[in-house]
Write an enzyme that holds these catalytic residues in place. Structure first.
Site, PDB file in Angstrom:
ATOM      1  N   SER A  53      55.254  85.775 -12.951  1.00 19.50           N
ATOM      2  CA  SER A  53      56.145  84.663 -12.619  1.00 19.50           C
ATOM      3  C   SER A  53      55.465  83.311 -12.751  1.00 19.50           C
ATOM      4  O   SER A  53      56.087  82.327 -13.162  1.00 19.50           O
ATOM      5  CB  SER A  53      56.692  84.836 -11.197  1.00 19.50           C
ATOM      6  OG  SER A  53      57.431  86.035 -11.088  1.00 19.50           O
ATOM      7  N   HIS A  99      54.707  80.552  -8.239  1.00 21.11           N
ATOM      8  CA  HIS A  99      55.700  79.847  -9.059  1.00 21.11           C
ATOM      9  C   HIS A  99      55.350  78.362  -9.166  1.00 21.11           C
ATOM     10  O   HIS A  99      55.357  77.785 -10.257  1.00 21.11           O
ATOM     11  CB  HIS A  99      57.093  79.979  -8.439  1.00 21.11           C
ATOM     12  CG  HIS A  99      57.595  81.383  -8.388  1.00 21.11           C
ATOM     13  ND1 HIS A  99      58.753  81.730  -7.717  1.00 21.11           N
ATOM     14  CD2 HIS A  99      57.113  82.538  -8.904  1.00 21.11           C
ATOM     15  CE1 HIS A  99      58.959  83.027  -7.834  1.00 21.11           C
ATOM     16  NE2 HIS A  99      57.966  83.546  -8.539  1.00 21.11           N
TER      17      HIS A  99
END
Length: 325
Positions: free
Chosen positions: A181, A233
């Protein structure tokens, strides 16, 4: 008149065909340049799938003492999944992920296993996790790689994944983290900075910016749910955002099309002044950011001690769930 003529040719409004006439898209101008063949993104997808298969093989649920034979999809043999109460994403056990290189603060700092900052981005918690990331990678990465080539996009992907691991390790200490991610958010960040630094060659600028910002905000908002490592993230996004200013800068439209424009409207400078400024600023911030982050990490500092509200960036407690674990 010369500037008006150049603008009309940019938009293809004079009825003549120019190789850089604007396309009906909020993103890129269509050019006569041959698009690069995308092979870095397919290679990353293949590698992630291969690593997941190896992880499941090593996990070997039927022989795992924690399961007592209660595996999901037992017909898959040693590739069957852990019980859903242990892993609802249809994947291996946390101990198997940790064995193969999951990100875990204590092992990185006190056991000097810094390689986990890299290996964690190739591991996935389950089939659902893997498919979500790989579909996103193909959707985001293929177009970028065709436009900018495998070297630049591959570099952004790898450095962003590493940056996500560094920020995650600074703020999360009581659990393991895996997944691509951070690298994916790096590509999203690079898309945003590419739009900003190449602003003058875009059509429908406001629509492109609004669409991209909405996508980014929604994806970051999902990260405040429990069990989602939003620090990875954010770290990946910030890394990719800065890297986009460095690797994805495009020459001015007039310079690219200088051979097809009359002398009075040709642009001699390849880049605009603000592009140079953004490039230099991004390089400095990248070097300083990574240096400070790595020094803090390997000195064992806790990022939460320096930012008492930052834990809300990864999980916001509600009446429906707790963020303690």
């Amino acid at each position: 008149m010369a500037n008006e003529d150049l603008e009309s040719r940019r938009a293809g409004k004079d009825g003549r065909n120019y190789p850089y006439a604007a396309a009906n898209t909020p993103y890129y101008y269509e050019t006569t340049e041959r698009k690069s063949t995308s092979w870095a993104i397919p290679s990353f997808v293949t590698a992630n799938i291969a690593v997941f298969i190896v992880t499941m093989y090593i996990n070997n649920c039927p022989n795992n003492r924690q399961t007592n034979g209660e595996c999901v999809a037992r017909f898959l043999g040693r590739f069957s999944f852990q019980p859903l109460r242990q892993n609802p994403l249809f994947g291996p056990s946390s101990s198997s992920l940790e064995k193969l290189g999951a990100l875990e603060w204590n092992k990185v700092v006190h056991e000097h296993q810094g390689w986990r900052l890299i290996t964690a981005m190739w591991l996935h918690a389950g089939v659902i996790h893997l498919l979500a990331n790989m579909f996103s990678l193909v959707f985001i990465g293929i177009r970028l790689e065709q436009q900018f080539g495998f070297v630049r996009i591959g570099t952004i992907y790898l450095i962003s994944g590493f940056g996500g691991s560094v920020l995650s390790s600074l703020f999360i200490r009581n659990s393991i983290s895996v997944g691509a991610s951070g690298a994916l958010f790096g590509l999203l960040g690079a898309m945003l900075s590419e739009l900003l630094t190449n602003w003058t060659i875009y059509s429908n600028k406001a629509a492109a910016l609004l669409t991209l910002v909405i996508i980014i905000v929604i994806n970051l908002a999902v990260g405040i749910l429990p069990h989602v490592d939003n620090f990875a993230h954010i770290g990946g996004f910030l890394s990719g955002f800065l890297l986009g200013f460095v690797f994805l800068v495009r020459p001015q439209f007039g310079w690219m099309d200088r051979h097809n424009l009359p002398p009075e409207v040709r642009v001699k400078s390849k880049y605009k002044a603000y592009q140079y400024i953004l490039w230099l600023t991004a390089v400095v911030l990248l070097i300083v950011g990574y240096a400070v982050g790595l020094v803090m990490l390997f000195r064992g500092e806790n990022g939460n001690d320096h930012c008492h509200w930052c834990h809300y960036l990864s999980c916001v407690p509600t009446s429906s769930w707790s963020c303690r674990n």
